[in-house]
Motif scaffolding. Sequence first.
Motif, mmCIF file in Angstrom:
data_model
loop_
_atom_site.group_PDB
_atom_site.id
_atom_site.type_symbol
_atom_site.label_atom_id
_atom_site.label_comp_id
_atom_site.label_asym_id
_atom_site.label_seq_id
_atom_site.Cartn_x
_atom_site.Cartn_y
_atom_site.Cartn_z
ATOM 1 N N LEU B 342 0.834 -1.203 0.000
ATOM 2 C CA LEU B 342 0.000 0.000 0.000
ATOM 3 C C LEU B 342 0.869 1.254 0.000
ATOM 4 O O LEU B 342 0.637 2.198 -0.748
ATOM 5 N N ILE B 343 1.894 1.222 0.852
ATOM 6 C CA ILE B 343 2.786 2.382 0.935
ATOM 7 C C ILE B 343 3.553 2.536 -0.375
ATOM 8 O O ILE B 343 3.672 3.637 -0.920
ATOM 9 N N VAL B 344 4.054 1.390 -0.905
ATOM 10 C CA VAL B 344 4.776 1.428 -2.183
ATOM 11 C C VAL B 344 3.884 2.050 -3.254
ATOM 12 O O VAL B 344 4.316 2.927 -4.006
ATOM 13 N N ALA B 345 2.612 1.628 -3.279
ATOM 14 C CA ALA B 345 1.694 2.132 -4.300
ATOM 15 C C ALA B 345 1.556 3.647 -4.203
ATOM 16 O O ALA B 345 1.605 4.360 -5.207
ATOM 17 N N ILE B 346 1.414 4.156 -2.982
ATOM 18 C CA ILE B 346 1.255 5.595 -2.803
ATOM 19 C C ILE B 346 2.522 6.339 -3.267
ATOM 20 O O ILE B 346 2.456 7.366 -3.932
ATOM 21 N N TYR B 347 3.706 5.775 -2.941
ATOM 22 C CA TYR B 347 4.955 6.417 -3.366
ATOM 23 C C TYR B 347 5.109 6.405 -4.869
ATOM 24 O O TYR B 347 5.521 7.396 -5.471
ATOM 25 N N ILE B 348 4.772 5.243 -5.460
ATOM 26 C CA ILE B 348 4.839 5.141 -6.923
ATOM 27 C C ILE B 348 3.970 6.246 -7.516
ATOM 28 O O ILE B 348 4.356 6.932 -8.461
ATOM 29 N N GLY B 349 2.789 6.423 -6.936
ATOM 30 C CA GLY B 349 1.875 7.439 -7.429
ATOM 31 C C GLY B 349 2.492 8.821 -7.345
ATOM 32 O O GLY B 349 2.488 9.583 -8.304
ATOM 33 N N PRO B 357 3.307 9.358 -16.299
ATOM 34 C CA PRO B 357 2.151 8.509 -15.991
ATOM 35 C C PRO B 357 2.056 7.251 -16.859
ATOM 36 O O PRO B 357 1.405 6.296 -16.479
ATOM 37 N N HIS B 358 2.682 7.246 -18.020
ATOM 38 C CA HIS B 358 2.563 6.061 -18.875
ATOM 39 C C HIS B 358 3.892 5.342 -19.031
ATOM 40 O O HIS B 358 4.082 4.551 -19.941
ATOM 41 N N GLY B 359 4.837 5.624 -18.141
ATOM 42 C CA GLY B 359 6.143 4.963 -18.186
ATOM 43 C C GLY B 359 6.032 3.512 -17.751
ATOM 44 O O GLY B 359 4.989 3.053 -17.279
ATOM 45 N N ASN B 360 7.142 2.799 -17.892
ATOM 46 C CA ASN B 360 7.142 1.363 -17.589
ATOM 47 C C ASN B 360 6.794 1.076 -16.134
ATOM 48 O O ASN B 360 6.016 0.184 -15.834
ATOM 49 N N ILE B 361 7.409 1.835 -15.233
ATOM 50 C CA ILE B 361 7.208 1.556 -13.809
ATOM 51 C C ILE B 361 5.754 1.786 -13.429
ATOM 52 O O ILE B 361 5.102 0.921 -12.832
ATOM 53 N N ALA B 362 5.225 2.951 -13.812
ATOM 54 C CA ALA B 362 3.838 3.268 -13.462
ATOM 55 C C ALA B 362 2.900 2.220 -14.068
ATOM 56 O O ALA B 362 1.980 1.731 -13.397
ATOM 57 N N THR B 363 3.153 1.834 -15.321
ATOM 58 C CA THR B 363 2.291 0.862 -15.977
ATOM 59 C C THR B 363 2.370 -0.494 -15.262
ATOM 60 O O THR B 363 1.348 -1.121 -14.981
ATOM 61 N N ALA B 364 3.592 -0.914 -14.929
ATOM 62 C CA ALA B 364 3.756 -2.213 -14.276
ATOM 63 C C ALA B 364 3.016 -2.239 -12.944
ATOM 64 O O ALA B 364 2.254 -3.172 -12.660
ATOM 65 N N PHE B 365 3.210 -1.192 -12.138
ATOM 66 C CA PHE B 365 2.574 -1.210 -10.816
ATOM 67 C C PHE B 365 1.063 -1.026 -10.900
ATOM 68 O O PHE B 365 0.355 -1.356 -9.960
ATOM 69 N N SER B 366 0.580 -0.510 -12.034
ATOM 70 C CA SER B 366 -0.871 -0.411 -12.172
ATOM 71 C C SER B 366 -1.463 -1.736 -12.643
ATOM 72 O O SER B 366 -2.671 -1.873 -12.780
ATOM 73 N N MET B 367 -0.591 -2.725 -12.881
ATOM 74 C CA MET B 367 -1.050 -4.069 -13.251
ATOM 75 C C MET B 367 -0.949 -5.032 -12.069
ATOM 76 O O MET B 367 -1.742 -5.946 -11.932
ATOM 77 N N VAL B 368 0.086 -4.850 -11.237
ATOM 78 C CA VAL B 368 0.282 -5.743 -10.086
ATOM 79 C C VAL B 368 -0.927 -5.604 -9.155
ATOM 80 O O VAL B 368 -1.250 -4.507 -8.712
ATOM 81 N N PRO B 369 -1.624 -6.728 -8.869
ATOM 82 C CA PRO B 369 -2.893 -6.646 -8.147
ATOM 83 C C PRO B 369 -2.828 -5.943 -6.784
ATOM 84 O O PRO B 369 -3.795 -5.328 -6.390
ATOM 85 N N THR B 371 -0.975 -3.408 -5.902
ATOM 86 C CA THR B 371 -0.804 -1.960 -5.977
ATOM 87 C C THR B 371 -1.751 -1.338 -6.994
ATOM 88 O O THR B 371 -1.962 -0.122 -6.979
ATOM 89 N N SER B 372 -2.334 -2.177 -7.859
ATOM 90 C CA SER B 372 -3.125 -1.622 -8.966
ATOM 91 C C SER B 372 -4.299 -0.743 -8.519
ATOM 92 O O SER B 372 -4.535 0.289 -9.141
#
Lengths: 307, 433
Positions: B342-349, B357-369, B371-372
Amino acid sequence: MHNILEVKNVVKQYGDYTALNSVSLNVPQGSIYGLLGPNGAGKTSLIRIINQITMPDAGQILLDGEALNPSHIKQIGYLPEERGLYKSMKVGEQCLYLAQLKGLSKDEALTQLKYWFDKLEIKGWWDKKIQELSKGMAQKIQFVVTVLHQPKLLIFDEPFSGFDPVNANLIKDEILELKKKGATIIFSTHRMESVEELCDDIALIHKSNKLIEGKLDDIKRQYRTNSFEVGILTANVEGLMYDLTQKFTVGQTQFKSLNDELKLEIQIGNATPNDLLQILTARGQVTHFVEKIPSAGDIFIKTVKEN
Amino acid sequence: MSTLSLIIKREFNAKVRNKSFIVMTFLSPIIFAAVIALIVYVGSLKADVKQIAVHDESGVIKGELKNSDEYRYVDLSTVDLKTLRDSVTSEFYEGLLYIPKTDSLKALEKKVEFISNDSPSAGFIGSLENTIGQKLTYANFEGAKLDTAAISKATIDIDINLTKSTGEKSVKGLNEIKIGIGFMFGYLIMMFIIIYGNMVMRSVIEEKTNRIIEIIISSVKPFQLMMGKIIGTSLAGVLQFLIWAIVGVGLMMAGTAFFGVDASPTAGMSPEVMAAAEQNMGTAELYIREMWNLPIATLVVSFIVFFIGGYFLYSSLYAAIGAAVDNETDSQQFLLPIIMPLIVAIYIGFVTVINDPHGNIATAFSMVPFTSPIVMLMRIPFGVPVWQIVLSMVLLFGTFLGIVWFAGKIYRVGILMYGKKPSWKEIMKWINY
């Protein structure tokens, strides 16, 4: 006799540990059936399987001839050893909730609750929270919740723990009355005096295996040793001992009495009690003469030690 | 009534009738509003006007410094410098601006002094430096017989306009607004998971410590009980959030009326946007149009789906932990792996999505259940292809089913285990029981 519950070769394993090793039981309808065994023997595992809380790894269980299925939940009442209630919920609400979970409608539940609350004289508790009640009072509520849906099979795990003697007696009478009305009761306990008092049948489970099962009286007959406890007032102890040891095995024993007599335990083997009495009466005044029948506790300890 | 709805009803009632729940529901928005009101109030307090003494020996600056709400400049060039220093010491004046007499104005670059016993703000000193510097530069221009009017005319101040490829005009600071909206949704999900996930866990532990659990699961399936608990608690949570929203809006309106705080959309704008708005009266409309151009329907639908998926995913884990332990203290070691994503997701955001917003990292973490739910919602305002949103939802719900099954297994065994704190290894073994 018809068996209300048949447990056939039930196996339960937790990882590498075998909790039940092909255990089979037959519980006759209308009996009070004592399920005995030391701590960790597998009693609770078996009870949980009968209640469909956990599933057996192998084996079969029949309730009234039918393989155990979810509809049977309504026909069983279970008072677990580890039992409690929601502390901050009101008594009445809580009883209604638990009754409805057992499948009673709200009206049925209210009717039953009124009957039991009147019977146990706890009407005033309806709006109290459990945390305001004493442990014994909460136990009464738990008892009511267990029997409320009029199950044909009742399972009590250590039902008397936590009760004072007055309430324990009250619950004991209720259990006997339920039996009279046709319910079958499985009764798991360590308290041998209540087994002696209540049980018609017993089974002894030890280290995941069933060791003994049957009518309590039959089992006692099997375990009797033809020993007699004797109290005698005599001036000639040596003469008496001489006569007795000629025919029987004699040992010292202890029992409570008001006289200062000689206390003996005599095994008569194939002889009759009258043979023994003749020798005794010839030598002195008999004050005490009782056959030593093994108690459920004796049988329990003996069997567990042997295994 | 089915057993599941009975359980949901009981859990809901138990939560909403709980005293601390009621108190929290009505107290938190009040505390929150009170804090905001306090900040606004303190901010709106007029600071005392600070008197600044000006001793200008050069004669160029005096009279050029404009008084503001905060600072008043008093020309005391005729007063002896030593007396002025004493008056600063005696705190009659906030500070003394001393501009000495020099041969050339250029020599003043390092000679101007501000004498004060407080440390003046960098902004204040910066603006003084600007004003004095500009004044002296122009004085120099004049001294060199340059046409200052021509210089003013020739000075160019650039303000870049943002336009889309379609030719539509755009507004500055929109990125911040987009991340703000995404962040609000993501943060809402995280808060909901933490608050009500914990509540689910506590309620499982309560049933264990009360020892009522075995009585209940002799009537219902443990899985039913777990799901009923999660649903009942979440309904109570939704109710609480709704009350917070209503009370919050009410208090905000009351606050606006009372303090006269500007609550119009421009209140939160960055200074650039404000400046742009002043220059171009059409900017406010542009801004509102941009807001409406955000994928609102996608946002709302995604919020609901990700909210449900994320909440059930996490709260079933909370339930499993509650079942595995005997008391809340023991739960800490198991909670860390849940809080981390949860914390990782907020930091990624915060760090990644806002920049790319459409880079690899943001896209990957928006797929991982795990953090998505948070990261995807932060990305959506920037425009995410539908297939990505759908894929992320499918992954989330697939994992959700797996996790609920897994948590159900642990729950079933854990609730009947008393008196010991299991290790991770033992918990994993329970799956096969």
